[in-house]
Design a protein around this motif. Structure first.
Motif, PDB file in Angstrom:
ATOM      1  N   SER A  14       5.341   2.757   6.036  1.00 33.43           N
ATOM      2  CA  SER A  14       4.014   2.863   5.449  1.00 33.43           C
ATOM      3  C   SER A  14       3.940   4.057   4.509  1.00 33.43           C
ATOM      4  O   SER A  14       3.402   3.963   3.391  1.00 33.43           O
ATOM      5  N   ALA A  15       4.481   5.189   4.947  1.00 38.14           N
ATOM      6  CA  ALA A  15       4.471   6.387   4.103  1.00 38.14           C
ATOM      7  C   ALA A  15       5.268   6.163   2.827  1.00 38.14           C
ATOM      8  O   ALA A  15       4.840   6.562   1.729  1.00 38.14           O
ATOM      9  N   MET A  16       6.419   5.497   2.949  1.00 38.33           N
ATOM     10  CA  MET A  16       7.265   5.300   1.768  1.00 38.33           C
ATOM     11  C   MET A  16       6.669   4.273   0.812  1.00 38.33           C
ATOM     12  O   MET A  16       6.783   4.418  -0.415  1.00 38.33           O
ATOM     13  N   CYS A  17       6.026   3.228   1.331  1.00 37.34           N
ATOM     14  CA  CYS A  17       5.376   2.256   0.447  1.00 37.34           C
ATOM     15  C   CYS A  17       4.271   2.916  -0.371  1.00 37.34           C
ATOM     16  O   CYS A  17       4.094   2.617  -1.559  1.00 37.34           O
ATOM     17  N   SER A  18       3.516   3.810   0.246  1.00 37.22           N
ATOM     18  CA  SER A  18       2.370   4.423  -0.433  1.00 37.22           C
ATOM     19  C   SER A  18       2.782   5.353  -1.568  1.00 37.22           C
ATOM     20  O   SER A  18       1.965   5.704  -2.417  1.00 37.22           O
ATOM     21  N   ILE A  19       4.055   5.738  -1.608  1.00 36.97           N
ATOM     22  CA  ILE A  19       4.546   6.660  -2.642  1.00 36.97           C
ATOM     23  C   ILE A  19       4.577   6.002  -4.021  1.00 36.97           C
ATOM     24  O   ILE A  19       4.498   6.678  -5.045  1.00 36.97           O
ATOM     25  N   MET A  20       4.674   4.662  -4.064  1.00 35.79           N
ATOM     26  CA  MET A  20       4.740   3.930  -5.335  1.00 35.79           C
ATOM     27  C   MET A  20       5.935   4.399  -6.179  1.00 35.79           C
ATOM     28  O   MET A  20       5.783   4.890  -7.296  1.00 35.79           O
ATOM     29  N   ALA A  21       7.132   4.236  -5.625  1.00 40.61           N
ATOM     30  CA  ALA A  21       8.347   4.742  -6.274  1.00 40.61           C
ATOM     31  C   ALA A  21       8.853   3.776  -7.339  1.00 40.61           C
ATOM     32  O   ALA A  21       9.934   3.195  -7.238  1.00 40.61           O
ATOM     33  N   THR A  22       8.069   3.608  -8.402  1.00 39.14           N
ATOM     34  CA  THR A  22       8.448   2.746  -9.520  1.00 39.14           C
ATOM     35  C   THR A  22       8.851   3.599 -10.718  1.00 39.14           C
ATOM     36  O   THR A  22       8.498   4.786 -10.799  1.00 39.14           O
ATOM     37  N   GLU A  23       9.530   2.983 -11.657  1.00 40.41           N
ATOM     38  CA  GLU A  23       9.928   3.696 -12.873  1.00 40.41           C
ATOM     39  C   GLU A  23       8.703   4.198 -13.635  1.00 40.41           C
ATOM     40  O   GLU A  23       8.771   5.211 -14.348  1.00 40.41           O
ATOM     41  N   GLN A  24       7.578   3.524 -13.483  1.00 42.15           N
ATOM     42  CA  GLN A  24       6.357   3.923 -14.163  1.00 42.15           C
ATOM     43  C   GLN A  24       5.670   5.105 -13.477  1.00 42.15           C
ATOM     44  O   GLN A  24       4.686   5.636 -13.988  1.00 42.15           O
ATOM     45  N   ASN A  25       6.178   5.512 -12.313  1.00 39.37           N
ATOM     46  CA  ASN A  25       5.572   6.599 -11.546  1.00 39.37           C
ATOM     47  C   ASN A  25       6.658   7.604 -11.149  1.00 39.37           C
ATOM     48  O   ASN A  25       7.091   7.636  -9.988  1.00 39.37           O
ATOM     49  N   PRO A  26       7.119   8.446 -12.084  1.00 42.02           N
ATOM     50  CA  PRO A  26       8.213   9.378 -11.788  1.00 42.02           C
ATOM     51  C   PRO A  26       7.957  10.273 -10.585  1.00 42.02           C
ATOM     52  O   PRO A  26       8.891  10.577  -9.835  1.00 42.02           O
ATOM     53  N   VAL A  83      11.353   0.912  -6.239  1.00 43.19           N
ATOM     54  CA  VAL A  83      10.815  -0.405  -5.913  1.00 43.19           C
ATOM     55  C   VAL A  83      10.291  -1.062  -7.181  1.00 43.19           C
ATOM     56  O   VAL A  83      10.038  -0.407  -8.195  1.00 43.19           O
ATOM     57  N   GLU A  84      10.141  -2.364  -7.100  1.00 43.43           N
ATOM     58  CA  GLU A  84       9.650  -3.158  -8.233  1.00 43.43           C
ATOM     59  C   GLU A  84       8.145  -2.908  -8.442  1.00 43.43           C
ATOM     60  O   GLU A  84       7.390  -2.772  -7.478  1.00 43.43           O
ATOM     61  N   PRO A  85       7.690  -2.818  -9.689  1.00 46.60           N
ATOM     62  CA  PRO A  85       6.239  -2.718  -9.916  1.00 46.60           C
ATOM     63  C   PRO A  85       5.518  -4.014  -9.555  1.00 46.60           C
ATOM     64  O   PRO A  85       6.159  -5.023  -9.237  1.00 46.60           O
ATOM     65  N   ILE A  86       4.209  -3.991  -9.628  1.00 44.45           N
ATOM     66  CA  ILE A  86       3.392  -5.159  -9.303  1.00 44.45           C
ATOM     67  C   ILE A  86       3.180  -5.990 -10.564  1.00 44.45           C
ATOM     68  O   ILE A  86       2.758  -5.472 -11.602  1.00 44.45           O
TER      69      ILE A  86
END
Length: 275
Positions: A14-26, A83-86
């Protein structure tokens, strides 16, 4: 049967999902890699970061822990922390891990936050005599340009078995094992996995090929530059309705316990003493 560490796993995922680790969010990528480095070091791994000067927020992570006294095998894992963006609408909030109908939903949970975190948790709880090396990148979802440049020249231990970032169960709950470059030790591991599956009422289907890749196997830096002629296996808790890269990405909680048992067997790959 529920995995005894399910609640802790959900909390970490849950903690890692909330980080939004996408290329658009360095900043999300930086937070993610720092979390994994801290985890590795607390587990006794020596870590090395290889930075791309044009993207300092997503370095490659090399984490190594030597084998126990009298042992020499290394098990190699390749993973990624991006992770992949939405792209399309979800039924739930993609960045907030949601549990319903015995599944957990969230972007990146199947690809590959959930499998990655479970592996770390299982390793942490086991007395592993083999050496372990993780090669982890933060750009898998954009085609791995830096990894394809760096992986051919990595200074790694002589790995006896490479483990894919994840693997699958079929929709009906039966297990699909992907292998290639099979040797006698890998054959023995597959037989043990079949025995575990049979005890859980699951059929086993062995396929002699790598996991499907969004950019194609030929462009995967792990398959192209790390595995080569080394034995390879893909196992993990995902299934055919995990919808990787799509809306409502998820993992079944029913698969966590048996996946942990699979990992425990795999960590003993070729586990013989050289003394």
């Amino acid at each position: 049967m529920a995995w005894s560490q399910t609640n802790e796993w959900i909390e970490k995922c849950s903690a890692m999902c909330s980080i939004m680790a996408t290329e658009q969010n360095p900043s999300g990528l930086q937070t993610s890699y720092e979390w994994y480095v801290d985890k590795f070091e607390k587990m006794g791994f020596e870590t090395e970061l290889i930075f791309n000067d044009s993207a300092l927020y997503r370095p490659l992570i090399i984490a190594k822990r030597p084998p126990g006294k009298g042992y020499s095998n290394y098990i190699g894992f390749f993973q990624h922390y991006d992770v992949e963006p939405i792209h399309k609408s979800w039924d739930t909030s993609p960045w907030n891990l949601i549990q319903k109908e015995n599944r957990v939903f969230g972007r990146g949970i199947a690809d590959n936050i959930g499998p990655f975190i479970q592996r770390l948790m299982v390793i942490e709880q086991q007395e592993v005599t083999n050496g372990i090396v993780f090669v982890v990148q933060g750009e898998e979802e954009i085609g791995s340009p830096f990894a394809n440049e760096v992986y051919p020249n990595l200074d790694l231990p002589d790995v006896s078995l490479w483990v894919e970032e994840t693997g699958y169960f079929y929709r009906n709950g039966n297990h699909r094992i992907l292998i290639f470059n099979e040797d006698s030790a890998l054959s023995s591991i597959v037989r043990k996995l079949e025995q575990i599956n049979s005890a859980h009422g699951k059929a086993t289907h062995v396929r002699y090929r790598p996991l499907n890749k969004a950019f194609g196997a030929a462009k995967c830096p792990c398959l192209s530059h790390l595995v080569r002629e080394t034995p390879y296996i893909a196992i993990g808790p995902n299934d055919d309705i995990s919808t990787i890269h799509g809306p409502n990405e998820s993992i079944s909680l029913n698969h966590l316990d048996i996946s942990a048992k699979h990992l425990e067997v795999l960590l003993n790959y070729g586990g013989y003493s050289n003394v």
